[in-house]
Design an enzyme around this catalytic site. Structure first.
Site, PDB file in Angstrom:
ATOM      1  N   ALA A  56      85.367   6.655  74.777  1.00 25.92           N
ATOM      2  CA  ALA A  56      86.273   6.695  75.938  1.00 25.92           C
ATOM      3  C   ALA A  56      87.126   7.960  75.871  1.00 25.92           C
ATOM      4  O   ALA A  56      88.352   7.905  75.914  1.00 25.92           O
ATOM      5  CB  ALA A  56      87.138   5.444  75.980  1.00 25.92           C
TER       6      ALA A  56
ATOM      7  N   TYR B 215      87.416  12.139  77.425  1.00 22.29           N
ATOM      8  CA  TYR B 215      87.439  12.668  78.796  1.00 22.29           C
ATOM      9  C   TYR B 215      86.127  12.373  79.521  1.00 22.29           C
ATOM     10  O   TYR B 215      86.111  11.911  80.654  1.00 22.29           O
ATOM     11  CB  TYR B 215      87.671  14.179  78.767  1.00 22.29           C
ATOM     12  CG  TYR B 215      89.081  14.545  78.452  1.00 22.29           C
ATOM     13  CD1 TYR B 215      90.044  14.573  79.450  1.00 22.29           C
ATOM     14  CD2 TYR B 215      89.464  14.839  77.153  1.00 22.29           C
ATOM     15  CE1 TYR B 215      91.355  14.903  79.159  1.00 22.29           C
ATOM     16  CE2 TYR B 215      90.769  15.169  76.853  1.00 22.29           C
ATOM     17  CZ  TYR B 215      91.716  15.197  77.861  1.00 22.29           C
ATOM     18  OH  TYR B 215      93.005  15.503  77.565  1.00 22.29           O
TER      19      TYR B 215
ATOM     20  N   LYS C 122      86.279   3.096  69.817  1.00 23.85           N
ATOM     21  CA  LYS C 122      86.915   2.700  68.554  1.00 23.85           C
ATOM     22  C   LYS C 122      88.234   1.970  68.771  1.00 23.85           C
ATOM     23  O   LYS C 122      88.536   0.984  68.139  1.00 23.85           O
ATOM     24  CB  LYS C 122      87.244   3.992  67.809  1.00 23.85           C
ATOM     25  CG  LYS C 122      86.697   4.104  66.447  1.00 23.85           C
ATOM     26  CD  LYS C 122      87.154   5.427  65.866  1.00 23.85           C
ATOM     27  CE  LYS C 122      85.986   6.128  65.219  1.00 23.85           C
ATOM     28  NZ  LYS C 122      86.319   7.397  64.655  1.00 23.85           N
TER      29      LYS C 122
ATOM     30  N   GLU D 281      98.288  26.797  69.938  1.00 27.24           N
ATOM     31  CA  GLU D 281      99.099  25.792  70.655  1.00 27.24           C
ATOM     32  C   GLU D 281      99.953  24.999  69.661  1.00 27.24           C
ATOM     33  O   GLU D 281     101.107  24.686  69.937  1.00 27.24           O
ATOM     34  CB  GLU D 281      98.191  24.852  71.452  1.00 27.24           C
ATOM     35  CG  GLU D 281      97.596  25.507  72.702  1.00 27.24           C
ATOM     36  CD  GLU D 281      97.202  24.496  73.753  1.00 27.24           C
ATOM     37  OE1 GLU D 281      96.539  23.520  73.399  1.00 27.24           O
ATOM     38  OE2 GLU D 281      97.556  24.690  74.938  1.00 27.24           O
TER      39      GLU D 281
ATOM     40  N   ASP E 116      81.797  17.166  74.188  1.00 29.41           N
ATOM     41  CA  ASP E 116      81.608  17.958  72.967  1.00 29.41           C
ATOM     42  C   ASP E 116      80.295  17.651  72.244  1.00 29.41           C
ATOM     43  O   ASP E 116      79.928  18.383  71.325  1.00 29.41           O
ATOM     44  CB  ASP E 116      82.785  17.711  72.001  1.00 29.41           C
ATOM     45  CG  ASP E 116      84.058  18.401  72.482  1.00 29.41           C
ATOM     46  OD1 ASP E 116      84.077  18.905  73.620  1.00 29.41           O
ATOM     47  OD2 ASP E 116      85.039  18.439  71.717  1.00 29.41           O
TER      48      ASP E 116
ATOM     49  N   GLN F  17      87.906  20.325  80.230  1.00 30.01           N
ATOM     50  CA  GLN F  17      87.563  20.738  81.595  1.00 30.01           C
ATOM     51  C   GLN F  17      86.064  20.553  81.879  1.00 30.01           C
ATOM     52  O   GLN F  17      85.676  19.995  82.905  1.00 30.01           O
ATOM     53  CB  GLN F  17      87.944  22.219  81.756  1.00 30.01           C
ATOM     54  CG  GLN F  17      87.817  22.710  83.146  1.00 30.01           C
ATOM     55  CD  GLN F  17      88.118  24.200  83.261  1.00 30.01           C
ATOM     56  OE1 GLN F  17      87.506  24.871  84.074  1.00 30.01           O
ATOM     57  NE2 GLN F  17      89.051  24.725  82.513  1.00 30.01           N
TER      58      GLN F  17
HETATM   59  C1  FAD Z   1      94.789  20.164  70.092  1.00 23.92           C
HETATM   60  C2  FAD Z   1      93.712  20.385  71.118  1.00 23.92           C
HETATM   61  C3  FAD Z   1      94.032  20.970  72.323  1.00 23.92           C
HETATM   62  C4  FAD Z   1      93.048  21.148  73.301  1.00 23.92           C
HETATM   63  N1  FAD Z   1      93.411  21.710  74.489  1.00 23.92           N
HETATM   64  C5  FAD Z   1      92.501  21.814  75.469  1.00 23.92           C
HETATM   65  C6  FAD Z   1      92.883  22.315  76.769  1.00 23.92           C
HETATM   66  O1  FAD Z   1      94.034  22.712  76.979  1.00 23.92           O
HETATM   67  N2  FAD Z   1      91.951  22.353  77.745  1.00 23.92           N
HETATM   68  C7  FAD Z   1      90.669  21.895  77.544  1.00 23.92           C
HETATM   69  O2  FAD Z   1      89.869  21.918  78.502  1.00 23.92           O
HETATM   70  N3  FAD Z   1      90.256  21.434  76.335  1.00 23.92           N
HETATM   71  C8  FAD Z   1      91.128  21.371  75.289  1.00 23.92           C
HETATM   72  N4  FAD Z   1      90.749  20.881  74.067  1.00 23.92           N
HETATM   73  C9  FAD Z   1      89.337  20.460  73.849  1.00 23.92           C
HETATM   74  C10 FAD Z   1      89.109  19.055  74.441  1.00 23.92           C
HETATM   75  O3  FAD Z   1      90.146  18.206  74.082  1.00 23.92           O
HETATM   76  C11 FAD Z   1      87.760  18.457  74.027  1.00 23.92           C
HETATM   77  O4  FAD Z   1      86.761  19.387  74.361  1.00 23.92           O
HETATM   78  C12 FAD Z   1      87.539  17.126  74.766  1.00 23.92           C
HETATM   79  O5  FAD Z   1      88.438  16.159  74.292  1.00 23.92           O
HETATM   80  C13 FAD Z   1      86.109  16.618  74.615  1.00 23.92           C
HETATM   81  O6  FAD Z   1      85.979  15.464  75.362  1.00 23.92           O
HETATM   82  P1  FAD Z   1      84.880  14.369  74.996  1.00 23.92           P
HETATM   83  O7  FAD Z   1      84.800  13.428  76.145  1.00 23.92           O
HETATM   84  O8  FAD Z   1      83.617  15.006  74.540  1.00 23.92           O
HETATM   85  O9  FAD Z   1      85.422  13.611  73.715  1.00 23.92           O
HETATM   86  P2  FAD Z   1      86.876  13.152  73.237  1.00 23.92           P
HETATM   87  O10 FAD Z   1      87.886  13.384  74.272  1.00 23.92           O
HETATM   88  O11 FAD Z   1      87.059  13.741  71.895  1.00 23.92           O
HETATM   89  O12 FAD Z   1      86.684  11.586  73.074  1.00 23.92           O
HETATM   90  C14 FAD Z   1      85.772  10.989  72.193  1.00 23.92           C
HETATM   91  C15 FAD Z   1      86.045   9.488  72.183  1.00 23.92           C
HETATM   92  O13 FAD Z   1      85.059   8.848  71.383  1.00 23.92           O
HETATM   93  C16 FAD Z   1      85.683   7.926  70.499  1.00 23.92           C
HETATM   94  N5  FAD Z   1      84.851   7.810  69.311  1.00 23.92           N
HETATM   95  C17 FAD Z   1      84.555   8.794  68.416  1.00 23.92           C
HETATM   96  N6  FAD Z   1      83.725   8.317  67.474  1.00 23.92           N
HETATM   97  C18 FAD Z   1      83.510   7.016  67.767  1.00 23.92           C
HETATM   98  C19 FAD Z   1      82.714   5.996  67.183  1.00 23.92           C
HETATM   99  N7  FAD Z   1      81.989   6.215  66.088  1.00 23.92           N
HETATM  100  N8  FAD Z   1      82.708   4.782  67.749  1.00 23.92           N
HETATM  101  C20 FAD Z   1      83.431   4.529  68.873  1.00 23.92           C
HETATM  102  N9  FAD Z   1      84.186   5.456  69.486  1.00 23.92           N
HETATM  103  C21 FAD Z   1      84.213   6.691  68.937  1.00 23.92           C
HETATM  104  C22 FAD Z   1      87.035   8.554  70.206  1.00 23.92           C
HETATM  105  O14 FAD Z   1      87.948   7.579  69.743  1.00 23.92           O
HETATM  106  C23 FAD Z   1      87.392   9.113  71.584  1.00 23.92           C
HETATM  107  O15 FAD Z   1      88.010   8.136  72.378  1.00 23.92           O
HETATM  108  C24 FAD Z   1      91.706  20.719  73.051  1.00 23.92           C
HETATM  109  C25 FAD Z   1      91.382  20.126  71.821  1.00 23.92           C
HETATM  110  C26 FAD Z   1      92.358  19.962  70.858  1.00 23.92           C
HETATM  111  C27 FAD Z   1      91.991  19.304  69.545  1.00 23.92           C
END
Ligand code: FAD
Length: 404
Positions: free
Chosen positions: A11, A13, A38, A168, A298, A316
């Site tokens: 859950a 982005y 999680k 940041e 990611d 984004q």
């Molecule tokens: C400090 C920081 C600042 C950032 N600033 C920016 C910004 O300004 N602009 C921007 O565009 N990007 C930014 N990023 C990058 C961005 O946050 C990530 O690219 C983005 O969160 C990726 O989204 P996602 O949906 O792939 O996964 P995530 O948002 O990382 O979510 C993954 C989810 O999966 C869950 N999960 C993981 N493993 C398991 C498992 N084994 N079982 C069940 N659930 C699990 C986690 O709990 C989480 O809820 C930043 C990152 C960081 C660390």
């Protein structure tokens, strides 16, 4: 006809936005939608540097999942994914197993330590709510403990990595440290915030004017930069870095590693074909070998044809991908409509440098500095909240402190 099972893993982005879009487009009679995560909350990773420094409380950066999903349409399972079995259409969880007809992998990132000795054991990382809260508590503990042993290593804060996250974070620290000094009766001149970066400059890839602005702003608030320096080892009470062929040591009890992320290793362990640990998706966001598996955020790799390099992992791009993933899933479930290809439209990049300061680029090439950059960054966070949970969520979690 049997309703298909759509299972969304993670859950973040990508996973959250896909789920919200699916619940708007599909009736309960058309598909079973299951979201696995999680924790019982979604967190905004883009605020974690603030939670880590203690400038924002963790509750501001997290949202209860059940406040956003429609429980008549989405079954939320709070559990940890252990393995994906794509050849059997199954997902192994810590407490059970799920069958799927369609899968969305949105398990996000993990810190990459590149085999640097001691980092896993001794450094802190900005990965999720718990690791960020640990950094905040660790900082406070060391400020409090300093009165007992006067160990200067307690007041040296080393941040490994001068990329987006590292910069940041030091920006937030630059604001937080004076508050901590006041609270814990410590002379500010005894505290050092040191950013160590391997490249010749911080924020590699950013426009030089923006980099200069960021460095000047942070240096004026006491941040020290050591560039062209490779972190070689993290010890319990020091870090070792190499610069100009010489090894140097900084005594510190606080090393925060912010210099690299990789896709969740579950993807690789589950036997998917990977490129740099990620699944290089087809234009319609499906894994190359499986027509029923979508990958988002990611965990997905998409090449930028212009630069010849992968698009960087950002919130984004994950949010934009959710529109394609949801559209294509709805097409498959309803059996009509073509699958569309994903196209990234950059809305710009904005980095915060602490309260009311930031810099970045928007609308293609418009550079923003200072409060204008933070204003735009907060507006974009607010737009996300509005899309995710409407006006109610925006009012509850939105950033309206525009001039702070
Ligand atoms: C400090 C920081 C600042 C950032 N600033 C920016 C910004 O300004 N602009 C921007 O565009 N990007 C930014 N990023 C990058 C961005 O946050 C990530 O690219 C983005 O969160 C990726 O989204 P996602 O949906 O792939 O996964 P995530 O948002 O990382 O979510 C993954 C989810 O999966 C869950 N999960 C993981 N493993 C398991 C498992 N084994 N079982 C069940 N659930 C699990 C986690 O709990 C989480 O809820 C930043 C990152 C960081 C660390």
């Amino acid at each position: 006809m049997k309703k298909p099972n759509i299972v969304v893993l993670g859950a973040g982005y990508g996973g959250m936005m896909t789920t919200v879009k699916l619940q708007k487009s599909l009736n309960a009679s058309e598909a079973n939608i299951t979201l696995v995560n999680k924790n019982d909350y979604h967190y905004q990773t883009t605020w974690l540097h603030e939670v880590s420094a203690g400038t924002v409380h963790q509750d501001q950066a997290r949202i209860t999942i059940k406040d956003v999903i429609n429980e008549h349409k989405v079954n939320f399972v709070q559990d940890t994914v252990v393995e994906i079995k794509p050849n059997e259409n199954k997902v192994k969880l810590e407490n059970g197993e799920l069958d799927y007809d369609y899968l969305v992998i949105g398990l996000g990132f993990e810190s990459a330590t590149f085999g640097i000795p001691g980092l896993e054991e001794n450094a802190l990382m900005i990965n999720d709510i718990n690791s960020s809260r640990l950094i905040r508590e660790h900082l406070e503990f060391n400020f409090a403990e300093y009165h007992k042993d006067q160990n200067p290593a307690r007041l040296n804060i080393v941040v490994g990595g001068g990329g987006f996250t590292g910069i940041e974070f030091v920006g937030e620290l630059a604001n937080k440290v004076p508050e901590l000094c006041k609270e814990y009766d410590i002379d500010k001149s005894q505290v050092r915030i040191i950013n160590v970066e391997g490249a010749p400059t911080v924020l590699p890839g950013f426009d030089p004017e923006l980099v200069e602005y960021a460095m000047n702003s942070l240096e004026a608030r006491g941040v020290e930069f050591i560039t062209g320096a490779l972190l070689k080892e993290s010890k319990p009470d020091a870090v070792v870095y190499e610069k100009d062929g010489k090894l140097n040591e900084i005594p510190t009890l606080t090393t925060v590693w912010a210099a690299g992320v990789k896709a969740n290793t579950i993807v690789e362990k589950s036997g998917f074909e990977t490129n740099r640990g990620k699944i290089q998706v087809r234009p319609d966001m499906r894994a190359p070998e499986f027509d029923n598996v979508f990958v988002i955020g990611d965990c997905a790799l998409i090449m930028n044809e212009e630069s010849g390099r992968p698009f960087p992992p950002t919130a984004q791009i994950a949010i934009q991908q959710s529109a394609t993933v949801a559209h294509n899933l709805v097409s498959l479930v309803k059996g009509h409509g073509e699958l569309e290809g994903f196209e990234f439209k950059s809305l710009g990049t904005l980095a915060s440098l602490g309260h009311n300061d930031g810099m970045g680029v928007v609308f293609g090439d418009k550079k923003l500095f200072g409060w204008k950059a933070t204003f735009m960054k907060k507006m974009s966070d607010n737009r996300y909240l509005m899309k995710l949970g409407g006006i109610g969520l925006l009012l509850k979690k939105g950033k309206f402190n525009f001039f702070y």
